[in-house]
Scaffold this active site. Structure first.
Site, PDB file in Angstrom:
ATOM      1  N   ARG A 141       0.813  -1.224   0.000  1.00  0.00           N
ATOM      2  CA  ARG A 141       0.000   0.000   0.000  1.00  0.00           C
ATOM      3  C   ARG A 141       0.845   1.272   0.000  1.00  0.00           C
ATOM      4  NH1 ARG A 141      -5.496  -0.473   1.407  1.00  0.00           N
ATOM      5  NH2 ARG A 141      -6.202  -2.494   0.699  1.00  0.00           N
TER       6      ARG A 141
ATOM      7  N   ARG B 205      -3.385   6.649  -0.396  1.00  0.00           N
ATOM      8  CA  ARG B 205      -3.846   7.839   0.318  1.00  0.00           C
ATOM      9  C   ARG B 205      -2.829   8.527   1.204  1.00  0.00           C
ATOM     10  NH1 ARG B 205      -9.125   5.201   2.665  1.00  0.00           N
ATOM     11  NH2 ARG B 205      -7.654   3.470   2.574  1.00  0.00           N
TER      12      ARG B 205
ATOM     13  N   ARG C 281      -6.239  11.686  -7.903  1.00  0.00           N
ATOM     14  CA  ARG C 281      -7.469  10.893  -7.826  1.00  0.00           C
ATOM     15  C   ARG C 281      -8.743  11.728  -7.724  1.00  0.00           C
ATOM     16  NH1 ARG C 281      -8.851   6.568  -5.111  1.00  0.00           N
ATOM     17  NH2 ARG C 281     -10.849   7.548  -5.469  1.00  0.00           N
TER      18      ARG C 281
ATOM     19  N   ASP D 221      -6.490  -3.136  -7.608  1.00  0.00           N
ATOM     20  CA  ASP D 221      -7.099  -3.669  -6.393  1.00  0.00           C
ATOM     21  C   ASP D 221      -7.467  -5.124  -6.626  1.00  0.00           C
ATOM     22  OD1 ASP D 221      -8.172  -2.625  -3.623  1.00  0.00           O
ATOM     23  OD2 ASP D 221      -9.612  -4.086  -4.360  1.00  0.00           O
TER      24      ASP D 221
ATOM     25  N   TYR E 283     -15.104 -11.372   0.065  1.00  0.00           N
ATOM     26  CA  TYR E 283     -15.846 -10.143  -0.259  1.00  0.00           C
ATOM     27  C   TYR E 283     -17.094 -10.455  -1.081  1.00  0.00           C
ATOM     28  CZ  TYR E 283     -12.071  -7.146   1.450  1.00  0.00           C
ATOM     29  OH  TYR E 283     -11.156  -6.506   2.249  1.00  0.00           O
TER      30      TYR E 283
HETATM   31  O1  CP3 Z   1       0.331   0.498  -2.856  1.00  0.00           O
HETATM   32  C1  CP3 Z   1      -0.411  -0.433  -3.143  1.00  0.00           C
HETATM   33  O2  CP3 Z   1      -0.317  -1.495  -2.536  1.00  0.00           O
HETATM   34  C2  CP3 Z   1      -1.377  -0.159  -4.268  1.00  0.00           C
HETATM   35  C3  CP3 Z   1      -2.204  -1.198  -4.827  1.00  0.00           C
HETATM   36  C4  CP3 Z   1      -3.222  -1.905  -3.953  1.00  0.00           C
HETATM   37  C5  CP3 Z   1      -4.489  -1.394  -3.543  1.00  0.00           C
HETATM   38  N1  CP3 Z   1      -5.192  -2.409  -2.971  1.00  0.00           N
HETATM   39  C6  CP3 Z   1      -4.969  -0.030  -3.748  1.00  0.00           C
HETATM   40  C7  CP3 Z   1      -6.096   0.479  -2.936  1.00  0.00           C
HETATM   41  C8  CP3 Z   1      -3.144  -3.210  -3.524  1.00  0.00           C
HETATM   42  C9  CP3 Z   1      -1.960  -4.167  -3.645  1.00  0.00           C
HETATM   43  C10 CP3 Z   1      -4.395  -3.524  -2.925  1.00  0.00           C
HETATM   44  C11 CP3 Z   1      -4.727  -4.858  -2.444  1.00  0.00           C
HETATM   45  C12 CP3 Z   1      -5.901  -5.054  -1.604  1.00  0.00           C
HETATM   46  N2  CP3 Z   1      -7.167  -4.524  -1.737  1.00  0.00           N
HETATM   47  C13 CP3 Z   1      -5.930  -5.948  -0.525  1.00  0.00           C
HETATM   48  C14 CP3 Z   1      -4.765  -6.794  -0.106  1.00  0.00           C
HETATM   49  C15 CP3 Z   1      -3.771  -5.980   0.651  1.00  0.00           C
HETATM   50  C16 CP3 Z   1      -4.119  -5.718   2.076  1.00  0.00           C
HETATM   51  O3  CP3 Z   1      -4.085  -4.546   2.456  1.00  0.00           O
HETATM   52  O4  CP3 Z   1      -4.355  -6.676   2.823  1.00  0.00           O
HETATM   53  C17 CP3 Z   1      -7.205  -5.912   0.034  1.00  0.00           C
HETATM   54  C18 CP3 Z   1      -7.701  -6.689   1.226  1.00  0.00           C
HETATM   55  C19 CP3 Z   1      -7.989  -5.018  -0.751  1.00  0.00           C
HETATM   56  C20 CP3 Z   1      -9.425  -4.634  -0.581  1.00  0.00           C
HETATM   57  C21 CP3 Z   1      -9.518  -3.185  -0.277  1.00  0.00           C
HETATM   58  N3  CP3 Z   1      -9.448  -2.192  -1.226  1.00  0.00           N
HETATM   59  C22 CP3 Z   1      -9.575  -2.557   0.997  1.00  0.00           C
HETATM   60  C23 CP3 Z   1      -9.667  -3.264   2.311  1.00  0.00           C
HETATM   61  C24 CP3 Z   1      -9.541  -1.163   0.769  1.00  0.00           C
HETATM   62  C25 CP3 Z   1      -9.487  -0.057   1.790  1.00  0.00           C
HETATM   63  C26 CP3 Z   1     -10.801   0.592   2.044  1.00  0.00           C
HETATM   64  C27 CP3 Z   1     -10.588   1.910   2.762  1.00  0.00           C
HETATM   65  O5  CP3 Z   1     -10.955   2.938   2.198  1.00  0.00           O
HETATM   66  O6  CP3 Z   1     -10.027   1.904   3.867  1.00  0.00           O
HETATM   67  C28 CP3 Z   1      -9.466  -0.969  -0.623  1.00  0.00           C
HETATM   68  C29 CP3 Z   1      -9.368   0.329  -1.304  1.00  0.00           C
HETATM   69  C30 CP3 Z   1      -8.047   0.671  -1.856  1.00  0.00           C
HETATM   70  N4  CP3 Z   1      -7.235  -0.175  -2.556  1.00  0.00           N
HETATM   71  C31 CP3 Z   1      -7.421   1.941  -1.792  1.00  0.00           C
HETATM   72  C32 CP3 Z   1      -6.209   1.826  -2.470  1.00  0.00           C
HETATM   73  C33 CP3 Z   1      -5.213   2.925  -2.723  1.00  0.00           C
HETATM   74  C34 CP3 Z   1      -8.019   3.173  -1.141  1.00  0.00           C
HETATM   75  C35 CP3 Z   1      -8.916   3.806  -2.148  1.00  0.00           C
HETATM   76  C36 CP3 Z   1      -9.025   5.280  -1.957  1.00  0.00           C
HETATM   77  O7  CP3 Z   1      -8.074   5.995  -2.307  1.00  0.00           O
HETATM   78  O8  CP3 Z   1     -10.111   5.700  -1.491  1.00  0.00           O
END
Ligand code: CP3
Length: 346
Positions: free
Chosen positions: A24, A28, A37, A73, A151
């Protein structure tokens, strides 16, 4: 590129200077991410190749980490296959229609030529990213069947994935069909990234820690293995990561990974004690130290290097993702600190 130290560590060849990236790292915590974004939903940004590439490169430029992690994602493939899914800010992935019954599974879209064509923005984003990154490797990724299916079955985030875990036990044949579908979905997504230029892959099974070892081996392992098999003929290291998965490291390796990501709950030397000799590891600085003092952060970083010193290969990472409230300068300084260390003295 094949010479990049991070890739060497993942192949079990040590370098004197630690290699580091952060789960991650794109997202953000970075002001440049938030401004880019603005006005675009998370999932729309993932299918705009120019945007996905730029967001992937941002943390590499800023922090000087040793790899980019592709900005996407774990639910992007489901969206590209035609399922209704959104990422709600502060919540996570939410599906329009939870997948729970035989009819729901019958209705899942086929993953043939149409899906392959829908992956084109991903390929294009990877190509743009790799061109921009130059000699810095790009790590591609996908979600593992259990985490993605959780999910889909729950309809959104859940604390203990009860419906998913109940489905496995009550309707194992239905679960197997769903997990096999996700394995194909994520596997093709991984393969598309590697064929377009990613140099390593990570399979995220973030929520797998909620399963016991027997359930994992009976209902999950083969599907994670099927996912990784999509890239097993390609010359890229395969990292497998789960949160709270200390009891699953060996079965996760046996699913066809070549390296294991370890979260911050388990010391790397203990992980090495249970894994077969020669297994490269990744991890595992506690993200909580990002909110303490520099002294505490550097002490934790040193202790992680020491615990990983006996590994055949070690890539430094956090034990889980960068929290959105992290001060980016803290990450930049941590990378500089790590790059100044000599692991031969760790
Ligand atoms: O830097 C990176 O790792 C970028 C790529 C990335 C994202 N999601 C971007 C993202 C990766 C590798 C993921 C994987 C992902 N997504 C996982 C596995 C990694 C982990 O953290 O365990 C999981 C469980 C998800 C599902 C998911 N997507 C969650 C739980 C969330 C967070 C929700 C929140 O707002 O707290 C997301 C959203 C997400 N994925 C964001 C990003 C940058 C935030 C979106 C935003 O900017 O609003």
């Amino acid at each position: 590129m094949a010479d990049a130290s991070l890739l060497q560590e993942l192949r079990g060849v040590r370098a004197p200077t630690p290699s580091v990236w952060f789960m991650r790292q794109a997202g953000r915590s970075l002001p440049e991410y938030r401004s880019l974004r603005e006005g675009t939903t998370m999932l729309d940004s993932c299918v705009r190749p120019d945007m996905a590439a730029e967001i992937t490169v941002q943390p590499v430029r800023r922090h000087r980490v040793d790899a980019g992690i592709f900005f996407s994602d774990i639910v992007v493939p489901a969206r590209l296959a035609g399922l209704g899914v959104e990422i709600q800010p502060g919540v996570g992935p939410v599906f329009d229609h939870p997948v729970r019954t035989e009819a729901d599974i019958d209705a899942l879209p086929a993953l043939g030529d149409r899906y392959e064509a829908a992956l084109e923005p991903i390929r294009e984003a990877v190509r743009l990213t790799v061109a921009e990154l130059g000699t810095t490797p790009l790590i591609g990724f996908a979600g593992a069947p259990f985490t993605v299916a959780s999910y889909m079955v729950e309809g959104g985030p859940s604390r203990d994935h009860l419906r998913t875990r109940a489905l496995m036990r009550s309707r194992p044949e239905l679960w197997a069909r769903l997990a096999a579908w996700v394995a194909e979905l994520s596997g093709r997504f991984l393969r598309a990234q590697v064929l377009a230029g990613a140099s390593a892959v990570q399979l995220f099974d973030s929520w797998v820690g909620s399963l016991g070892e027997d359930v994992y081996r009976t209902h999950v392992q083969a599907h994670s293995a099927a996912t990784l098999a999509h890239v097993a003929d390609l010359p890229v290291p395969r990292i497998h990561f789960g949160v709270g998965a200390a009891h699953l490291l060996t079965p996760m390796l046996e699913a066809g990974a070549t390296a294991i990501g370890v979260d911050h709950r388990l010391r790397l030397d203990r992980a090495l004690g249970v894994l077969p000799a020669g297994t490269p590891v990744q991890g595992n600085i506690d993200p909580a130290v990002l909110f303490t003092s520099e002294e505490a952060r550097f002490a934790e970083a040193r202790s992680v290097l020491t615990a990983g010193a006996g590994a055949s290969g070690h890539v430094v990472n956090l034990g889980h993702g960068v929290p959105p409230t992290t001060d980016p300068q803290v990450l930049t300084d941590l990378v500089a600190f790590l790059h100044a260390q000599d692991v031969r003295r760790a």
